[in-house]
Design a protein around this motif. Sequence first.
Motif, short mmCIF file in Angstrom:
data_model
loop_
_atom_site.label_atom_id
_atom_site.label_comp_id
_atom_site.label_asym_id
_atom_site.label_seq_id
_atom_site.Cartn_x
_atom_site.Cartn_y
_atom_site.Cartn_z
N GLY A 138 0.77 -1.31 -0.10
CA GLY A 138 -0.09 -0.04 -0.11
C GLY A 138 0.84 1.20 -0.04
N PHE A 139 1.97 1.20 0.95
CA PHE A 139 3.08 2.22 0.87
C PHE A 139 3.44 2.52 -0.71
CE2 PHE A 139 7.37 3.50 0.87
CZ PHE A 139 7.35 4.91 1.10
N ILE A 140 3.97 1.59 -1.33
CA ILE A 140 4.37 1.84 -2.50
C ILE A 140 3.36 2.49 -3.60
CG2 ILE A 140 5.52 0.62 -4.48
CD1 ILE A 140 6.86 -1.25 -2.53
N ARG A 141 2.25 1.94 -3.58
CA ARG A 141 1.19 2.45 -4.56
C ARG A 141 0.97 3.79 -4.06
NH1 ARG A 141 -2.11 -0.17 -7.50
NH2 ARG A 141 -4.09 0.96 -8.62
N LEU A 142 0.92 4.11 -2.90
CA LEU A 142 0.61 5.72 -2.78
C LEU A 142 1.89 6.53 -3.09
CD1 LEU A 142 -1.48 5.53 0.46
CD2 LEU A 142 -2.42 5.80 -1.50
N PHE A 143 2.92 5.87 -2.71
CA PHE A 143 4.21 6.71 -2.99
C PHE A 143 4.27 6.98 -4.40
CE2 PHE A 143 8.95 6.89 -3.86
CZ PHE A 143 9.25 7.63 -2.87
N LEU A 168 2.01 7.03 -6.69
CA LEU A 168 0.67 7.55 -7.33
C LEU A 168 1.02 8.47 -8.26
CD1 LEU A 168 -2.42 6.88 -7.51
CD2 LEU A 168 -2.81 8.56 -5.67
N PRO A 169 1.67 9.34 -8.10
CA PRO A 169 1.67 10.63 -9.24
C PRO A 169 2.03 9.98 -10.56
CG PRO A 169 2.66 11.32 -7.21
CD PRO A 169 2.43 9.85 -6.91
N SER A 170 3.28 9.13 -10.69
CA SER A 170 3.97 8.60 -11.83
C SER A 170 2.83 7.70 -12.50
CB SER A 170 5.04 7.67 -11.36
OG SER A 170 5.98 8.17 -11.19
N ARG A 171 2.07 6.97 -11.67
CA ARG A 171 1.22 6.07 -12.20
C ARG A 171 0.09 6.82 -12.91
NH1 ARG A 171 -0.81 0.97 -10.97
NH2 ARG A 171 0.78 0.69 -9.27
N ILE A 172 -0.69 8.08 -12.53
CA ILE A 172 -1.58 8.97 -12.91
C ILE A 172 -1.10 9.63 -14.18
CG2 ILE A 172 -2.87 11.08 -12.52
CD1 ILE A 172 -3.27 10.24 -9.63
N ALA A 173 0.07 9.85 -14.18
CA ALA A 173 0.95 10.58 -15.31
C ALA A 173 0.76 9.41 -16.47
CB ALA A 173 2.23 11.22 -15.08
N ALA A 174 1.35 8.16 -16.26
CA ALA A 174 1.40 7.24 -17.16
C ALA A 174 0.06 7.08 -17.76
CB ALA A 174 2.05 5.93 -16.56
N LEU A 175 -1.00 6.96 -16.94
CA LEU A 175 -2.24 6.48 -17.29
C LEU A 175 -2.93 7.58 -18.53
CD1 LEU A 175 -3.70 5.08 -14.17
CD2 LEU A 175 -3.46 3.79 -16.09
N GLN A 176 -2.77 8.72 -17.90
CA GLN A 176 -3.07 9.95 -18.83
C GLN A 176 -2.65 9.83 -20.10
OE1 GLN A 176 -2.25 13.27 -16.54
NE2 GLN A 176 -4.23 13.21 -15.47
N GLN A 177 -1.16 9.46 -20.18
CA GLN A 177 -0.49 9.40 -21.47
C GLN A 177 -0.96 8.18 -22.31
OE1 GLN A 177 3.83 9.27 -20.69
NE2 GLN A 177 3.87 11.12 -20.02
#
Length: 402
Positions: A380-385, A387-396
């Motif tokens: 859970g820590f890694i997913r939240l940590f 998260l900004p990279s995950r959101i940016a990649a999904l948008q791309q």
Amino acid sequence: MKKVVLAYSGGLDTSAIVPWLKENYDCEVVAFVADVGQGADELAGVEAKAKASGASECHVVDLKDVFVKDYIYPTLKTGAIYEGTYLLGTAMARPIIAKAQVEVARKVGADALAHGCTGKGNDQVRFESCYAALAPDLQVIAPWREWSLDSRESLLNYLAERHIPCSASATKIYSRDANAWHISHEGGELEDLWCEPSEQVWTLTQSPEQAPDQPEYVTVAIAAGEIKSINGDALSPYDCLETLNQLAAKHGVGRVDIVENRLVGMKSRGCYETPGGTVMMTALQAIDELVLDKASRSWKASLSEQFAQLLYDGRWFTPLKQSVLAGAEALTMRASGDVVLKLYKGQVTAVKKRSPYSLYSEDFATFGADEVYNQQHAEGFIRLFSLPSRIAALQQQGGVDG
């Protein structure tokens, strides 16, 4: 100006400055000598030498203990290292020397201060910035910015013409500055950056190649960021430094050869020997590793760089210095413990360290089985940590809502 107090060392420059001041300012010259631990050899006969040069008085003031306690130890708490290498030995000594010089000037009723710093170096700024903060009413004379003497030979000739004795010679190679903390070396072959320093440069430490083949271990006890004892012996700050100087020098510890940025704009090469200070800094860094969390260590690194810069620039007597030092004091409140250091062939390594305030827990850090850490919590820590990279990649990838 009727009476001038000169920061006097007994060397060639200040020996010439005494008669020059009398001739050009028609004033009485009082010599002031600061004992900051430069050694008995440099201080031997300095009073007689000053009077032989024309000084009416010579005040030798013992500043060794105060220098270490009130200037070196506070600086150590900040962890200040200029440009990542220089442990600021000359810069630390200037404010205490300037302060004591002003005190002598007040005592003898002088109306001016003088120093022997050249117009190329940092020290003219350091001294005069301190004078400005402590005695703005006193005039300042800097002969190197006024006189026509421009070489070692011209200074020697100037003294010879006036039959003033001087032990200096035209064959002197290096410019050196020594105190309890360090000794610096400039000039000679060091002005050629493609030239390795010869052994005649170094005067305080043993060559690492010739140092003992067996390591030596030293135990340092620290309380609130201050060295309190060496190998179980409680000592004053000055005696702690002197003891470590002797132990570390024979192992070749504390030599550096650097090209630094001077305050006046040019680069210069200096070789510095700081044996005991290198051990002290290594010990304090070892305790910081234990007691400071990640954010605090990052903040202290920022304070360290700030303090190194202001000290190098001669801003000791300023609100900025007080502010940065207060921050460092807060960070060292729990910097207590013991460190065992290994001295060997020019290197000092902290091989054992402990603190009652240590944030290190073997129970948590072990690679073996433990009962205090659930590794599943890391997901859970890694997913939240991240998260900004995950959101940016999904948008791309197509504007997918994360």
